[in-house]
Design a protein around this motif. Sequence first.
Motif, PDB file in Angstrom:
ATOM      1  N   GLY A  59       0.800  -1.220   0.000  1.00  0.00           N
ATOM      2  CA  GLY A  59       0.000   0.000   0.000  1.00  0.00           C
ATOM      3  C   GLY A  59       0.832   1.268   0.000  1.00  0.00           C
ATOM      4  N   ILE A  60       2.161   1.121   0.061  1.00  0.00           N
ATOM      5  CA  ILE A  60       3.058   2.283   0.064  1.00  0.00           C
ATOM      6  C   ILE A  60       3.238   2.770  -1.367  1.00  0.00           C
ATOM      7  CG2 ILE A  60       5.394   3.095   0.559  1.00  0.00           C
ATOM      8  CD1 ILE A  60       5.514   0.973   2.788  1.00  0.00           C
ATOM      9  N   THR A  61       2.890   4.020  -1.609  1.00  0.00           N
ATOM     10  CA  THR A  61       3.035   4.569  -2.962  1.00  0.00           C
ATOM     11  C   THR A  61       4.161   5.594  -3.068  1.00  0.00           C
ATOM     12  OG1 THR A  61       1.391   6.314  -2.546  1.00  0.00           O
ATOM     13  CG2 THR A  61       0.579   4.221  -3.421  1.00  0.00           C
ATOM     14  N   THR A  62       4.641   6.076  -1.937  1.00  0.00           N
ATOM     15  CA  THR A  62       5.723   7.062  -1.980  1.00  0.00           C
ATOM     16  C   THR A  62       6.985   6.438  -2.567  1.00  0.00           C
ATOM     17  OG1 THR A  62       6.935   8.691  -0.647  1.00  0.00           O
ATOM     18  CG2 THR A  62       6.592   6.550   0.335  1.00  0.00           C
ATOM     19  N   PRO A  63       7.757   7.186  -3.361  1.00  0.00           N
ATOM     20  CA  PRO A  63       8.998   6.636  -3.922  1.00  0.00           C
ATOM     21  C   PRO A  63       9.930   6.136  -2.821  1.00  0.00           C
ATOM     22  CG  PRO A  63       8.448   8.712  -4.982  1.00  0.00           C
ATOM     23  CD  PRO A  63       7.500   8.563  -3.833  1.00  0.00           C
ATOM     24  N   THR A  64      10.520   4.961  -3.052  1.00  0.00           N
ATOM     25  CA  THR A  64      11.334   4.302  -2.028  1.00  0.00           C
ATOM     26  C   THR A  64      12.651   3.835  -2.629  1.00  0.00           C
ATOM     27  OG1 THR A  64       9.377   3.553  -0.808  1.00  0.00           O
ATOM     28  CG2 THR A  64      11.441   2.394  -0.390  1.00  0.00           C
ATOM     29  N   LEU A  65      13.753   4.208  -1.978  1.00  0.00           N
ATOM     30  CA  LEU A  65      15.081   3.716  -2.337  1.00  0.00           C
ATOM     31  C   LEU A  65      15.496   2.684  -1.294  1.00  0.00           C
ATOM     32  CD1 LEU A  65      17.772   3.850  -3.953  1.00  0.00           C
ATOM     33  CD2 LEU A  65      18.458   5.706  -2.399  1.00  0.00           C
ATOM     34  N   LEU A  66      15.872   1.504  -1.760  1.00  0.00           N
ATOM     35  CA  LEU A  66      16.307   0.418  -0.879  1.00  0.00           C
ATOM     36  C   LEU A  66      17.816   0.281  -0.992  1.00  0.00           C
ATOM     37  CD1 LEU A  66      13.597  -2.111  -2.095  1.00  0.00           C
ATOM     38  CD2 LEU A  66      13.482  -0.766   0.020  1.00  0.00           C
ATOM     39  N   CYS A  67      18.533   0.435   0.120  1.00  0.00           N
ATOM     40  CA  CYS A  67      19.995   0.360   0.143  1.00  0.00           C
ATOM     41  C   CYS A  67      20.425  -0.844   0.972  1.00  0.00           C
ATOM     42  CB  CYS A  67      20.585   1.641   0.722  1.00  0.00           C
ATOM     43  SG  CYS A  67      20.206   3.136  -0.229  1.00  0.00           S
ATOM     44  N   PHE A  68      21.062  -1.815   0.321  1.00  0.00           N
ATOM     45  CA  PHE A  68      21.450  -3.050   1.007  1.00  0.00           C
ATOM     46  C   PHE A  68      22.918  -3.355   0.766  1.00  0.00           C
ATOM     47  CE2 PHE A  68      17.037  -3.429   1.512  1.00  0.00           C
ATOM     48  CZ  PHE A  68      16.780  -4.429   2.443  1.00  0.00           C
ATOM     49  N   GLY A  69      23.570  -3.893   1.807  1.00  0.00           N
ATOM     50  CA  GLY A  69      24.944  -4.350   1.678  1.00  0.00           C
ATOM     51  C   GLY A  69      24.984  -5.761   1.110  1.00  0.00           C
ATOM     52  N   ARG A  70      25.984  -6.021   0.278  1.00  0.00           N
ATOM     53  CA  ARG A  70      26.115  -7.349  -0.336  1.00  0.00           C
ATOM     54  C   ARG A  70      26.460  -8.414   0.699  1.00  0.00           C
ATOM     55  NH1 ARG A  70      24.164  -9.332  -4.770  1.00  0.00           N
ATOM     56  NH2 ARG A  70      24.998  -7.615  -6.054  1.00  0.00           N
ATOM     57  N   GLU A  71      27.303  -8.058   1.666  1.00  0.00           N
ATOM     58  CA  GLU A  71      27.707  -9.009   2.711  1.00  0.00           C
ATOM     59  C   GLU A  71      26.499  -9.332   3.599  1.00  0.00           C
ATOM     60  OE1 GLU A  71      30.054 -11.602   4.703  1.00  0.00           O
ATOM     61  OE2 GLU A  71      30.772 -10.408   3.020  1.00  0.00           O
ATOM     62  N   GLU A  72      26.289 -10.617   3.876  1.00  0.00           N
ATOM     63  CA  GLU A  72      25.034 -11.048   4.512  1.00  0.00           C
ATOM     64  C   GLU A  72      25.244 -11.629   5.908  1.00  0.00           C
ATOM     65  OE1 GLU A  72      23.238 -13.670   1.658  1.00  0.00           O
ATOM     66  OE2 GLU A  72      22.503 -12.010   0.426  1.00  0.00           O
ATOM     67  N   LYS A  73      26.053 -10.962   6.738  1.00  0.00           N
ATOM     68  CA  LYS A  73      26.228 -11.439   8.108  1.00  0.00           C
ATOM     69  C   LYS A  73      24.933 -11.322   8.916  1.00  0.00           C
ATOM     70  CE  LYS A  73      31.118 -10.107   8.365  1.00  0.00           C
ATOM     71  NZ  LYS A  73      32.112  -9.262   9.085  1.00  0.00           N
ATOM     72  N   LEU A  74      24.129 -10.302   8.603  1.00  0.00           N
ATOM     73  CA  LEU A  74      22.883 -10.076   9.338  1.00  0.00           C
ATOM     74  C   LEU A  74      21.656 -10.155   8.436  1.00  0.00           C
ATOM     75  CD1 LEU A  74      23.823  -7.118  11.747  1.00  0.00           C
ATOM     76  CD2 LEU A  74      23.476  -9.521  12.353  1.00  0.00           C
ATOM     77  N   ILE A  75      21.633  -9.371   7.374  1.00  0.00           N
ATOM     78  CA  ILE A  75      20.445  -9.236   6.529  1.00  0.00           C
ATOM     79  C   ILE A  75      20.777  -9.695   5.104  1.00  0.00           C
ATOM     80  CG2 ILE A  75      18.673  -7.662   5.666  1.00  0.00           C
ATOM     81  CD1 ILE A  75      18.642  -7.868   8.688  1.00  0.00           C
ATOM     82  N   PRO A  76      20.008 -10.618   4.538  1.00  0.00           N
ATOM     83  CA  PRO A  76      20.294 -11.066   3.168  1.00  0.00           C
ATOM     84  C   PRO A  76      19.828 -10.061   2.125  1.00  0.00           C
ATOM     85  CG  PRO A  76      18.331 -12.161   3.987  1.00  0.00           C
ATOM     86  CD  PRO A  76      18.875 -11.346   5.139  1.00  0.00           C
ATOM     87  N   VAL A  77      20.510 -10.049   0.986  1.00  0.00           N
ATOM     88  CA  VAL A  77      20.083  -9.206  -0.119  1.00  0.00           C
ATOM     89  C   VAL A  77      18.678  -9.600  -0.570  1.00  0.00           C
ATOM     90  CG1 VAL A  77      20.583  -8.534  -2.511  1.00  0.00           C
ATOM     91  CG2 VAL A  77      22.444  -8.750  -0.860  1.00  0.00           C
TER      92      VAL A  77
END
Length: 269
Positions: free
Chosen positions: A205-223
Amino acid sequence: MPIVNLNHDVELYYEDVGMGSPVIFIHGVWMSSRFFKKQLPYFRQKYRAISLDLRGHGQSSHVQSGHTVANYARDLKHFIEKLQLRDVTLVGWSMGAFVIWEYLHQFGEENVKGTVIVDELASDFKWPDFEIGAFDLPTLTGMMRDIQTDHAGLLKGFIPLMFKEDLPQADLDWMLEETTKLPSSIASAILFDQSIVDCRPYLNGITTPTLLCFGREEKLIPVAAGEHLCREIPNAKLEVFEESCHCPFLEEPDQFNRVVDEFLKSLYK
């Protein structure tokens, strides 16, 4: 010291530099505005760059109540109203992303120009239908117990996991100083709440423009978490930082600042 007084005598510390369209940086669980020290000097040249300490964190009031993501979102709403900010862009790192999504869920998008989400999942919990979650119940329980018995020891183990490369001792020292400002009672309360928040039902339901910034290294959060968000949020774009883990704004600050700046230019042109 810049302070905003909220209801019930809660004081939020913030930094506010530059002029122009407002960009608010929102930190992760246990962290503080100090983690954005490489962003404010850059963005102040073109924007009104603001970072704040959420309640209980950093230099804000260490009150013992109100430590839920939903309430942090209400604090953010009051903060924006107190400063009379219009058409804000919200930059949320880790738990800060949950605060943004909860803000949009509660208050809508009317006063939000865009959002930047930094290295977070739609939910941190490994629900039966969400295998990419960061925490299962035994892991979360163990962390909460460690906060109560060896708070500094837990952080000494956790903070290096946020970075791809080994952390210099001087950096680990200031980060430990910041993250141990929280009393253990607050640290465990907000860890539990932010870990079981599930924003999946309202992402589409989110329509506002969104930039997603993720680190390639996955010690905590996967891409894969970023790819999932990019599919679910209609107007989203994914940017992967090849030399980063959980903190691209500290690990690749020049690249991060440029990417976010280009995104902001597209919003305010």
